[in-house]
Design a protein around this motif. Structure first.
Motif, PDB file in Angstrom:
ATOM      1  N   ALA A 215       0.820  -1.209   0.000  1.00  0.00           N
ATOM      2  CA  ALA A 215       0.000   0.000   0.000  1.00  0.00           C
ATOM      3  C   ALA A 215       0.856   1.263   0.000  1.00  0.00           C
ATOM      4  N   LEU A 216       1.899   1.285   0.823  1.00  0.00           N
ATOM      5  CA  LEU A 216       2.751   2.472   0.895  1.00  0.00           C
ATOM      6  C   LEU A 216       3.576   2.658  -0.369  1.00  0.00           C
ATOM      7  N   GLY A 217       3.929   1.555  -1.027  1.00  0.00           N
ATOM      8  CA  GLY A 217       4.672   1.647  -2.281  1.00  0.00           C
ATOM      9  C   GLY A 217       3.846   2.251  -3.396  1.00  0.00           C
ATOM     10  N   VAL A 222      -3.230   4.819  -4.353  1.00  0.00           N
ATOM     11  CA  VAL A 222      -4.235   4.594  -3.305  1.00  0.00           C
ATOM     12  C   VAL A 222      -5.022   5.868  -3.038  1.00  0.00           C
ATOM     13  N   GLN A 223      -4.303   6.986  -2.902  1.00  0.00           N
ATOM     14  CA  GLN A 223      -4.978   8.253  -2.608  1.00  0.00           C
ATOM     15  C   GLN A 223      -5.765   8.767  -3.806  1.00  0.00           C
ATOM     16  N   ALA A 224      -5.205   8.578  -5.004  1.00  0.00           N
ATOM     17  CA  ALA A 224      -5.900   9.070  -6.201  1.00  0.00           C
ATOM     18  C   ALA A 224      -7.244   8.389  -6.385  1.00  0.00           C
ATOM     19  N   PHE A 225      -7.334   7.125  -6.018  1.00  0.00           N
ATOM     20  CA  PHE A 225      -8.586   6.381  -6.146  1.00  0.00           C
ATOM     21  C   PHE A 225      -9.376   6.364  -4.838  1.00  0.00           C
ATOM     22  N   THR A 226      -9.009   7.279  -3.911  1.00  0.00           N
ATOM     23  CA  THR A 226      -9.668   7.384  -2.601  1.00  0.00           C
ATOM     24  C   THR A 226      -9.858   6.012  -1.962  1.00  0.00           C
ATOM     25  N   HIS A 227      -8.752   5.265  -1.943  1.00  0.00           N
ATOM     26  CA  HIS A 227      -8.798   3.890  -1.444  1.00  0.00           C
ATOM     27  C   HIS A 227      -8.234   3.800  -0.020  1.00  0.00           C
ATOM     28  N   GLU A 228      -8.041   4.950   0.624  1.00  0.00           N
ATOM     29  CA  GLU A 228      -7.404   4.940   1.939  1.00  0.00           C
ATOM     30  C   GLU A 228      -8.201   4.110   2.946  1.00  0.00           C
ATOM     31  N   ARG A 234      -8.085  -3.154   5.368  1.00  0.00           N
ATOM     32  CA  ARG A 234      -7.386  -4.403   5.046  1.00  0.00           C
ATOM     33  C   ARG A 234      -6.171  -4.593   5.962  1.00  0.00           C
ATOM     34  N   PHE A 235      -5.405  -3.489   6.150  1.00  0.00           N
ATOM     35  CA  PHE A 235      -4.234  -3.603   7.027  1.00  0.00           C
ATOM     36  C   PHE A 235      -4.674  -3.873   8.462  1.00  0.00           C
ATOM     37  N   ALA A 236      -5.741  -3.206   8.897  1.00  0.00           N
ATOM     38  CA  ALA A 236      -6.231  -3.414  10.262  1.00  0.00           C
ATOM     39  C   ALA A 236      -6.662  -4.870  10.464  1.00  0.00           C
TER      40      ALA A 236
END
Length: 594
Positions: A215-217, A222-228, A234-236
């Motif tokens: 995700a960080l890579g 992620v941010q452009a597609f508002t997938h935060e 998922r990480f949680a």
């Protein structure tokens, strides 16, 4: 994303003997290891001698032998001093040894994985590899730098304590030994479950690390597609799974510790009750009972400590297995045992009936019976629709993969017969996705030839039309460009990558969409630099934009993994077919846009 499952092969994690794989790393430091063991024996011996001094002091009080008190107290003080010195020395040597060994393991694992082919990383996420290098080695550090020495010390105290218990009172010792089976049973039964839970917990931690790295890579995507929110969820979830696994492991280990300590001390209380009756009947002295009590507490403490350390050793055994898996990982691409000598490279390239399918897409060949040759100094362009097999040509030439059949040759030698590091030194690559490292712009360009001077770096940047924008950065060429070059635009990153290839000055040049991210003005400048660079060099150019390959000596047209046409730009346009259709679409679209 890879997630652990109950179907994973966990048989090996049941073997504490997996820790034996650490011996080759420990054996390099035999002198330090021997000194640490000597300090360990010293601390155990002094610890076992201390109760004898205590008994002498107590019995001296009982017998009113005052003249002996000073000597006994001095002896106790001397023993305590030796124990303190031995403990400090043991800590220093063992901790230093642990840090040294873990550093060697990390280097060995990285040395191994950095040379594994891309096919390996189709099966294992990079984040999981990093987790093994960090989290698993931290576990091993804990074991080597602490747990093993504490375990050995407690083993010595347990063995010596039992012997001295027997010398002090055979009857009471026999009663103590009756407790041993009751202590061993929970260690064995619960220990098996701890082994499985330890490996599962490490798998979940690795999955969590892999998820975060992925995700960080790609944080901008992620941010452009508002997938935060979804990425956080998922990480949680993976992190909570790791926590749940750890919680169960901790509960089982706590249960085992409670049972062992409870059983041990219940037995000791019973033995003390019998011992107190023996003192009253004068079958033993008070000093002997005190000595027996201290030894019994030491033995019980050793057993309790070993029960805890056993769980740590099991977790470390699982971590060791995971690292050994990387050290012993089978790679589909390997150097031959006796590589062929390459000699001076002329740059002749040949593909002979090459058939290749990526491991993850075995049923869909990327290349299907491809044959062509490139003369030294010739510039050949590879064109065709996406997925036609153009980039695969470059990956096979660099021997990132091996074909299922056929051969790839450089100067008449099958690249599979050459040492990869040897022939790759003669190839310069500009990939489709330019790779920029978290370093200065100068170091990114110098990556092409580490021994290059600053003047040569700047000359390469000028040739790649990168000098102008690099020279106006805050610290010029020495400006830190951020992780993956986040401070640079796409076109700027591409020009830095081209400068790197120019600096390498190799006889074979591979350009994979080298000008795809450039604006029209920069593209003209870079294309001129590439044309100059290609003179006298064998050049393979992968391109979708046909305007960049019109000057190529020859153009190979790919479709569905095959070469469907070849010739110059004019010849292919006049023949019609796929190339003519692509040219008509691109050039007509360009005119319409103007």
């Amino acid at each position: 994303m890879r997630q652990p499952s109950q179907s994973d092969d966990r048989a090996r994690s049941k073997r504490i003997g997996a820790l034996a794989a650490l011996w080759p790393f420990l054996a390099r430091y035999r002198l330090m290891l021997g000194a640490a063991l000597a300090a360990l024996v010293l601390t155990a011996a002094t610890a076992l001698a201390l109760p004898i001094a205590v008994r002498r002091v107590v019995d001296a009080f009982e017998t009113s032998a005052e003249r002996l008190l000073d000597a006994y107290f001095l002896a106790a003080l001397g023993i305590a001093t030796l124990m303190a010195i031995g403990t400090g020395l043991r800590y220093y040597l063992v901790t230093r040894l642990g840090e040294r060994v873990v550093a060697d393991i990390r280097k060995a694992v990285f040395d191994r994985v950095i040379g594994l082919s891309p096919a390996f990383y189709e099966r294992l996420m990079t984040g999981e590899v990093l987790s093994r290098i960090t989290t698993d080695t931290t576990l091993i550090l804990s074991v080597i730098g602490s747990s093993v020495s504490v375990a050995l010390r407690n083993v010595l105290i347990l063995a010596g304590g039992l012997v001295l218990l027997l010398v002090t009172s055979g009857k009471l010792t026999a009663l103590v030994l009756l407790i041993v089976p009751a202590v061993i049973v929970p260690i064995v039964v619960l220990g098996r479950r701890l082994r499985r839970l330890g490996r599962e917990n490490q798998d979940w931690i690795a999955a969590s690390s892999g998820n975060a790295a992925e995700a960080l890579g790609a944080v901008q995507t992620v941010q452009a597609f508002t997938h935060e929110r979804r990425s956080r969820a998922r990480f949680a979830q993976v992190t909570e799974n790791a926590f749940d696994s750890a919680r169960i492991r901790i509960a089982v280990r706590a249960m085992m510790t409670v049972l062992v300590i409870l059983l041990v001390f219940v037995g000791i209380v019973g033995v003390l009750w019998i011992g107190a009756r023996d003192v009253r009947s004068e079958a033993m002295t008070v000093g002997e009972l005190v000595q027996f009590v201290i030894y019994a507490v030491m033995v019980a403490g050793a057993v309790g400590a070993l029960s805890e350390i056993w769980g740590e050793l099991q977790r470390a055994a699982g971590a060791t297995e995971r690292l050994v898996e990387l050290l012993q990982a089978a790679d589909s691409v390997a150097d031959p045992e006796t590589p062929v000598a390459l000699g001076p490279v002329r740059g002749e390239i040949a593909f002979d009936r090459v058939r290749f399918a990526y491991p993850s897409r075995a049923d869909s060949p990327a290349l299907d019976g491809v044959s062509f040759s490139v003369r030294p100094g010739e510039t050949v362009a590879l064109v065709g629709p996406s997925g036609a097999g153009k980039t695969t040509i470059i990956q096979l030439l660099l021997r990132f993969y091996d074909p299922q059949s056929g051969a790839v040759r450089l100067d008449g030698h099958d690249v599979a017969e050459l040492a990869r590091s040897e022939f790759r030194r003669h190839i310069a690559l500009v990939p489709q996705d330019p790779v920029i490292f978290a370093a200065s712009a100068r170091e990114n360009i110098r990556f092409g030839r580490p021994e290059a001077t600053d003047e040569e770096v700047e000359a390469a940047a000028r040739a790649a039309a990168a000098h102008d924008f690099l020279s106006v950065l805050p610290q010029g060429y020495d400006t830190y460009v951020g992780e993956r070059g986040v401070m640079l635009s796409g076109g700027q990153k591409q020009r830095v990558a081209i400068a790197r290839a120019i600096l390498r000055d190799a006889p074979v040049l591979l350009l994979d969409e080298a000008t795809s991210a450039l604006d029209a003005e920069s593209e003209v400048l870079v294309q001129e630099a590439v044309d100059r660079l290609a003179r006298g060099r064998t050049t393979l150019v992968v391109a979708h934009r046909l305007a960049t390959v019109k000057k190529a000596d020859r153009i190979l047209v790919f479709e569905a993994g095959r070469i469907v046409a070849q010739g110059t730009h004019e010849e292919l346009v006049s023949e019609g077919g796929l190339y003519a259709r692509l040219a008509r679409l691109q050039f007509t679209a360009g005119l319409a846009a103007e």
